[in-house]
Design an enzyme around this catalytic site. Structure first.
Site, short mmCIF file in Angstrom:
data_model
loop_
_atom_site.label_atom_id
_atom_site.label_comp_id
_atom_site.label_asym_id
_atom_site.label_seq_id
_atom_site.Cartn_x
_atom_site.Cartn_y
_atom_site.Cartn_z
N GLY A 87 -35.81 -38.63 -35.26
CA GLY A 87 -36.19 -39.19 -36.56
C GLY A 87 -37.13 -38.28 -37.32
N ALA A 88 -38.23 -37.92 -36.68
CA ALA A 88 -39.23 -37.11 -37.36
C ALA A 88 -40.23 -36.61 -36.34
CB ALA A 88 -39.95 -37.93 -38.42
N GLU A 115 -44.45 -35.34 -35.73
CA GLU A 115 -45.82 -35.47 -36.24
C GLU A 115 -46.65 -34.19 -36.21
OE1 GLU A 115 -44.66 -36.92 -33.33
OE2 GLU A 115 -46.16 -36.77 -31.75
N HIS A 140 -45.27 -44.13 -38.89
CA HIS A 140 -45.32 -43.73 -37.48
C HIS A 140 -45.87 -42.31 -37.33
CE1 HIS A 140 -43.78 -43.74 -33.26
NE2 HIS A 140 -43.67 -42.44 -33.48
N GLU A 141 -45.30 -41.37 -38.06
CA GLU A 141 -45.74 -39.98 -37.92
C GLU A 141 -47.18 -39.81 -38.39
OE1 GLU A 141 -43.79 -38.54 -36.04
OE2 GLU A 141 -42.04 -39.79 -36.41
N HIS A 161 -49.62 -41.03 -35.81
CA HIS A 161 -49.77 -40.10 -34.69
C HIS A 161 -50.95 -39.16 -34.90
CE1 HIS A 161 -46.68 -40.62 -31.73
NE2 HIS A 161 -45.65 -40.36 -32.52
N GLU A 178 -46.56 -42.70 -27.72
CA GLU A 178 -45.41 -43.32 -28.40
C GLU A 178 -45.47 -44.84 -28.40
OE1 GLU A 178 -43.85 -41.75 -30.42
OE2 GLU A 178 -44.01 -39.66 -29.77
N1 ARG Z 1 -42.83 -37.38 -31.42
C1 ARG Z 1 -41.67 -37.68 -32.23
C2 ARG Z 1 -41.86 -39.09 -32.68
O1 ARG Z 1 -41.67 -40.02 -32.00
C3 ARG Z 1 -40.39 -37.52 -31.51
C4 ARG Z 1 -40.00 -36.12 -31.24
C5 ARG Z 1 -39.15 -36.00 -30.05
N2 ARG Z 1 -38.26 -34.90 -30.17
C6 ARG Z 1 -37.38 -34.54 -29.23
N3 ARG Z 1 -36.63 -33.54 -29.48
N4 ARG Z 1 -37.26 -35.15 -28.10
O2 ARG Z 1 -42.34 -39.34 -33.71
ZN ZN Z 2 -43.70 -40.95 -32.14
#
Ligand code: ARG
Ligand code: ZN
Length: 870
Positions: free
Chosen positions: A261-262, A264, A297-298, A301, A320
């Site tokens: 999704g995105a 941080e 969410h981001e 973080h 998370e």
């Molecule tokens: N930390 C990111 C989030 O939950 C997710 C990134 C994980 N990326 C991955 N390639 N596994 O906002």
């Molecule tokens: Zn996250």
């Protein structure tokens, strides 16, 4: 044949790093295929003079220690080992080359469209340069980027821009410095020819923060909702959590090719464009909602993840679970709290419960992994958020916030563990005893509560007996009981909550909140002074993330649907009744649907006192997955047909009322993106789906499509036409395509709706769509929209011929060669392998075995499928 089995990493093997990289100065000479990376690190030895650096897919050019050529190293198994290093602080300089264009895994530095961008969580940075690529190594990063000025006018990295200027040959440079020490997974780099929208936010202490959203040129108008969401997030975090932003600039960049999704990254979030771009013509309400929640969410973080980060990746839920809880609360504060909770639980049951009941089941703090990317799961995220929510329920808002303050007081700037979080919550709350509660981190599986009730008229006592059990999961045959907060109410016949008084226990203190503590395998609660037989409202607000089985009668459920003072349980009672009926229909084709249920459904439909969105969710039938959950070998086609039959019956019974609601909701109104307007569109879409099953309204969906002025109405009507094969379906698909074929996010909807149809023509359709020019196997969103939607299409994936699963197996192989993360997600389609009928299971077994045994298979897919077969 697979020649070597991939290495398993264990939490129990954690060792502190031998060195600390204090600062790192990076210099990038960007080039599509031969990017040069120069890294200069100031390193402090902690333990010994051998240093192991991670490095993958890198071309090593030179190594210097304290300015001198250094050759005491070897590179093996993606580790660069340097020996005989100084025992005092030293500088290490490394020059290496990378090929961003060949990086179709989208991990590390890669190209999305014309731009350079990066994704480093969890272990992508080692694909940029050699590093101690683990979250407990926190370094201060400075970055110089050099690139062609015409193609890459914007050069971005974390922190503050400290210098920029022109160079010869049409090149230019920019230097960024991030004053906050951080792990490499939070590092980011972007270079591109972008459009930007800007705004500012004044923090509570009066600092001005510059906000920028970078998008492809032409998409500026679609980025305002993301910007508004960012400002709301910043404000909310100050208000609810007292947390203020800490840099002078906050950037978001939207990219089309992204695995998740995105992300941080400190001060420079990189987003899947699906979570940035929205206009009423191109985005559905759920997209507007999703953008608000992911931007939140981001942003959240920045404190829960960045300022306090994880010691190792086994602690992923530390950031998370907590950040999902925070984004859920953000959404609930800004929208309808009850509907948000219902949707979050619906999502949990539809995706996390099956994960926890299948071959990938793992605790929110796993004990081992082969490929960390496989652990960005519903369990770590959503069940993790449920665990945080349980702290909140146990401690109350005030106690929880005291715990959060303590958490930042103790751990700001550090890389910590989930035990540290628990410690903060405990010491801030009179040393609250979380010892049994900690089992939520270690034991997998969804607990089951079996509840029996008894009313003693003469003694005026009501007895509740709660028995908890948790099914065996891979590697965990037996389970210890959990400590769970259990919210309950006892309703009198007027629908009011009775005052609660426990006779047999001394833990009365939380009773005024309706909170019971369940700790033992079996708990008995005897309530005194209960003057009439009450109806129990159990596990209100889904306070414990469990499967509930109780002896409540159909009449009780009907009563709760109409009267419960807990909105979640009003919804849940309806689901329970619907589920009972669907199960009965599956057992007996001629089952007469319960009059009681039909009536109760109608009462909700005709209730003018409940808002539109709540009405729509309450009237929705349980998902196929909810129905399948309790069946050993589900027949998805039969489930689909039973649901369909029930839906048609309800729709036909109430067609007049439905038509009148539809008309009321169809009067012209201005387009707004608030809870009320979105709720109205949601109910209108739901009612349209009902009416479309009624003979005299078969043309309605096409009408709605033709006159739609927003994407929500458009997709609602299009999906009804596709699913029911209604008149106008083909024209509508064609018109939609012609109008939006240049907009990949909209085409993703178009692909997905067609691949999701249960109809037997879907299989051929998907083969055809793969050849369409809007499809591209290199873009994860497109793979998910077309192939992923088909893989999640239970009826077609499980087609009795086996063609559905053979096709998905082939796609796993193909996609794996391009992007292992994307392939590994597809592999999840086989998670109910053990619940397949024998002939399909045979087919699946042959396909999966071939993949697992192949040398070409990535660690990602290997780990998933070998667990599936086990
Ligand atoms: N930390 C990111 C989030 O939950 C997710 C990134 C994980 N990326 C991955 N390639 N596994 O906002
Ligand atoms: Zn996250």
């Amino acid at each position: 044949m697979k020649t070597e089995t991939p290495v398993v990493k264990y939490l129990a093997d954690y060792k502190a790093p031998t060195h600390k990289i204090e600062t790192v100065d990076l210099e990038f000479h960007l080039d599509d295929t031969q990017t040069q990376v120069f890294s200069k690190m100031k390193i402090t030895p902690v333990n010994g003079n051998t240093l192991e650096l991670n490095g993958e897919e890198l071309k090593l050019k030179s190594v210097k220690v304290n300015g001198e050529e250094f050759s005491n190293y070897k590179e093996e198994n993606e580790i660069l080992t340097l020996t005989g290093l100084p025992s005092e602080a030293f500088t290490l300089e490394i020059h290496n080359e990378i090929n961003p264009k060949a990086n179709t895994a989208l991990d590390g530095l890669y190209k999305s469209g014309g731009m350079f961008c990066s994704q480093n969580e969890p272990e992508g940075f080692r694909r940029i340069t050699y590093f101690i690529d683990r979250p407990d190594n926190l370094s201060v990063f400075t970055t110089k980027i050099i690139a062609d000025k015409k193609d890459y006018p914007f050069l971005l990295s974390n922190g503050n821009l400290i210098e920029s200027g022109d160079l010869e040959d049409g090149k230019h440079f920019a230097v960024w410095n991030d004053p906050f020490a951080k792990p490499a997974y939070l590092y980011a780099l972007v270079a591109g020819d972008l459009a930007v929208i800007e705004d500012t936010f004044k923090t509570k202490s009066g600092r001005d923060v510059k906000l920028q959203v970078f998008v492809d040129k032409g998409n500026e108008e679609k980025s305002h909702h993301a910007m508004e969401s960012l400002k709301k997030s910043m404000k909310w975090d100050e208000k609810r959590f007292r947390l203020e932003y800490d840099l002078d600039i906050y950037m978001i960049v939207a990219v089309d090719s992204f695995n998740m999704g995105a992300m941080e990254n400190k001060g420079l979030n990189i987003f899947n464009s699906a979570y940035v771009l929205a206009s009423k013509e191109t985005a559905e309400d759920r997209n507007f909602f999703g953008i608000e929640s992911v931007v939140g969410h981001e942003y959240f973080h920045n404190w829960t993840g960045n300022r306090v980060t994880c010691r190792d990746w086994f602690q992923l839920t530390l950031k998370e679970g907590l950040t999902v809880f925070r984004d859920q609360e953000f959404s609930a504060d800004l929208n309808s709290r009850s509907v948000c909770r219902i949707n979050d639980v619906r999502n949990l049951k539809a995706a996390q419960f099956p994960e926890d009941a299948g071959p990938q089941s793992h605790p929110i703090q796993p004990k081992s992994y082969i490929e960390m990317n496989n652990f960005y799961t519903m369990t770590i995220y959503e069940k993790g958020a449920e665990v945080i929510r349980m702290y909140h329920t146990l401690l109350g808002e005030e106690g929880f916030q005291r715990g959060m303050d303590k958490y930042f007081e103790l751990y700001d700037g550090q890389a910590v563990t989930t035990a540290d979080f628990t410690h903060a919550m405990s010491v801030a709350n009179d040393n609250y005893d979380f010892s049994q509660f900690r089992r939520w981190y270690d034991q997998a599986g969804t607990p089951v509560l079996d509840i029996t009730t008894k009313y003693d008229e003469a003694a005026k006592e009501f007895t509740l007996t709660v028995n908890q059990s948790t099914p065996a999961t891979p590697g965990q045959p037996t389970k210890e009981p959990f400590h769970m907060p259990f919210l309950l109410g006892l309703l009198d016949s007027a629908g009011n909550d009775m005052t609660l008084a426990l006779k047999n226990r001394d833990d009365q203190n939380d009773l005024d909140r309706g909170l019971l503590h369940i700790k033992a395998d079996t708990e008995t609660f005897v309530f005194a002074n209960v003057n009439e037989r009450p109806v129990a409202s159990l596990n209100r607000n889904f306070s414990a993330p469990v499967v509930l089985r109780s002896d409540l009668t159909d009449e009780d459920f009907v009563f709760l649907m109409a009267n419960d003072n807990d909105d979640f349980n009003r919804y849940e009672a309806g689901q329970a009744l619907a589920l009972k009926n669907i199960h009965a229909m599956l057992k007996d084709e001629n089952h007469q649907v319960d009059e009681l249920f039909i009536k109760a459904w109608g009462s909700i439909l005709n209730d003018n006192n409940i808002d539109e969105e709540f009405k729509a969710v309450c009237l929705s039938l349980p998902s196929m997955i909810d129905v399948a959950a309790t069946i050993d070998i589900p027949n998805y086609r039969a489930i689909h047909e039973a649901k369909d039959k029930l839906f048609k019956l309800l729709a036909n019974t109430y067609k007049l009322e439905l038509a009148s609601i539809y008309n009321d909701l169809s009067t012209e109104r201005p387009f707004k993106v608030d809870a009320k307007a979105m709720g109205e569109r949601k109910l209108r879409g739901f009612v349209l789906a009902c009416l479309s099953t009624v003979e005299e309204h078969k043309e309605l969906a096409r009408e709605c499509f033709k006159y739609a002025t927003n994407m929500t109405d458009m997709m609602n009507s299009l999906s009804v036409m596709v699913n029911e094969n209604l008149p106008g379906c083909q024209e509508s698909l064609k018109e939609f395509y012609d109008k939006f074929k240049d907009q990949t996010l909209v085409m993703q909807k178009w692909l997905s709706v067609q691949a999701s149809s249960c109809d037997d023509t879907t299989f051929d359709k998907v083969q055809e769509l793969m050849k369409d020019e809007v499809f591209d196997m290199n873009v994860p969103n497109l793979v998910s929209a077309l192939i992923g939607s088909f893989a999640r299409n239970k009826v077609q994936f499980n087609h009795e011929s086996g063609r559905g699963m053979k096709f998905i197996a082939e796609m796993i192989r193909k996609v794996d060669a391009i992007n292992p993360q994307s392939a590994s997600r597809l592999a999840g389609a086989f998670n109910d392998y053990r619940k397949m009928p024998a002939d399909l299971k045979e087919i699946a077994k042959a396909e999966l075995t071939a993949i697992v045994e192949s040398d070409k298979t990535s660690k990602n897919v290997y780990e998933k499928l070998s667990k599936t077969l086990n």
